[in-house]
Design a protein around this motif. Structure first.
Motif, mmCIF file in Angstrom:
data_model
loop_
_atom_site.group_PDB
_atom_site.id
_atom_site.type_symbol
_atom_site.label_atom_id
_atom_site.label_comp_id
_atom_site.label_asym_id
_atom_site.label_seq_id
_atom_site.Cartn_x
_atom_site.Cartn_y
_atom_site.Cartn_z
ATOM 1 N N TRP A 175 -17.568 12.760 28.079
ATOM 2 C CA TRP A 175 -16.488 12.315 28.562
ATOM 3 C C TRP A 175 -16.201 10.747 28.522
ATOM 4 N N LYS A 194 -3.320 19.631 37.980
ATOM 5 C CA LYS A 194 -3.354 20.674 36.762
ATOM 6 C C LYS A 194 -4.285 20.336 35.795
ATOM 7 N N VAL A 195 -4.996 20.983 34.805
ATOM 8 C CA VAL A 195 -6.161 20.509 34.287
ATOM 9 C C VAL A 195 -5.146 19.862 33.060
ATOM 10 N N ASN A 196 -4.303 20.172 32.425
ATOM 11 C CA ASN A 196 -3.619 19.502 31.058
ATOM 12 C C ASN A 196 -3.190 18.141 31.661
ATOM 13 N N PRO A 216 -14.529 21.239 40.161
ATOM 14 C CA PRO A 216 -13.735 21.873 39.216
ATOM 15 C C PRO A 216 -13.515 20.483 38.380
ATOM 16 N N LEU A 217 -13.090 21.016 36.982
ATOM 17 C CA LEU A 217 -12.781 20.022 36.067
ATOM 18 C C LEU A 217 -11.818 18.713 36.727
ATOM 19 N N THR A 218 -10.619 19.112 37.185
ATOM 20 C CA THR A 218 -9.708 18.484 37.692
ATOM 21 C C THR A 218 -10.436 17.221 38.684
ATOM 22 N N ALA A 253 -4.222 16.523 34.158
ATOM 23 C CA ALA A 253 -5.648 15.720 34.614
ATOM 24 C C ALA A 253 -6.363 15.167 33.133
ATOM 25 N N LEU A 254 -6.413 15.823 32.158
ATOM 26 C CA LEU A 254 -6.863 15.668 30.956
ATOM 27 C C LEU A 254 -5.954 14.362 30.493
ATOM 28 N N PHE A 313 -3.638 14.977 38.814
ATOM 29 C CA PHE A 313 -4.877 15.828 39.027
ATOM 30 C C PHE A 313 -4.656 17.123 39.705
#
Length: 220
Positions: A30, A102-104, A14-16, A106-107, A100
């Motif tokens: 990245w 939620k994606v927002n 997963p992205l996170t 984590a970004l 980390f």
């Protein structure tokens, strides 16, 4: 000409998880976004605040910066106080269950503050970090030993691991960030004076002596 394509080892994660992993898997996209993001965050902070930096940053292969924690501005202020040639190497330990999950978030944590995930809720996390710290031949780590903006109690576990694996500990005292963006405030207040003071680096194996030094440097 023949090319062999090997996908990144974390491609299926997963992205996170990919954003929070340490050590980071090399990724041009990245890595570039992270470099640009931290530069933007530091630039915006310097445009809004007057920053004073005291003390010296030592040279070395493995250095852990430990700081008092009182504001969301702390990490960006510390990144702004560090020379650019070192800044891009730093990883900032951030709570996995908050930054980390939620994606927002984590970004934002990864791209603006160069954060990686630290699972403070797992009893196995320190054991995993022991292996990571031991394997690292170089690097810079930034973390807050209080573990929270609301606490002044030093958590000794990670400090002990760093000493055991031969890392140099560099205290960093932050002042002014609480007034600029307190825990209770929804928005930050620009045009304040921020100050970072780097203390004497410690490299030894006496945890009690280190804790005593950190209490003096960070909280007095």
């Amino acid at each position: 000409m023949k090319f062999d394509y090997v996908p990144a080892v974390d491609l299926g994660d997963p992205l996170t998880k990919r954003l929070g992993s340490y050590p980071r898997v090399p990724d041009l996209t990245w890595d570039t976004l992270r470099l640009c993001g931290s530069w933007l965050a530091v630039t915006l902070l310097r445009l809004q605040y007057r920053l004073t930096v005291k003390g010296q940053i030592p040279t070395g292969d493995r250095i852990a910066i430990v700081a008092n924690h009182q504001s969301h501005l702390d990490t960006i202020t510390l990144l702004a106080a560090i020379p650019a040639k070192i800044r891009h190497q730093i990883v900032v330990l951030a709570a996995a269950d908050y930054f980390f999950d939620k994606v927002n978030r984590a970004l934002a944590a990864s791209l603006l503050c160069q954060a990686v995930a630290f699972d403070r809720l797992s009893v196995m996390e320190l054991r995993q970090w022991r292996n990571r710290l031991k394997a690292a031949t170089s690097g810079w780590i930034l973390f807050y030993p209080s573990g929270s903006r609301k606490s002044c109690q030093l958590q000794r576990g990670l400090l002990k691991l760093l000493l055991q694996e031969g890392w140099t500990i560099l205290p960093a005292h932050l002042a002014g960030t609480k007034a600029a963006w307190s825990i209770e405030a929804r928005w930050w207040k620009p045009f304040q004076h921020l100050e970072v003071t780097f203390g004497e680096p410690y490299k030894g194996n006496d945890l009690d002596l280190l804790v005593t030094q950190l209490k003096q440097d960070l909280f007095l």
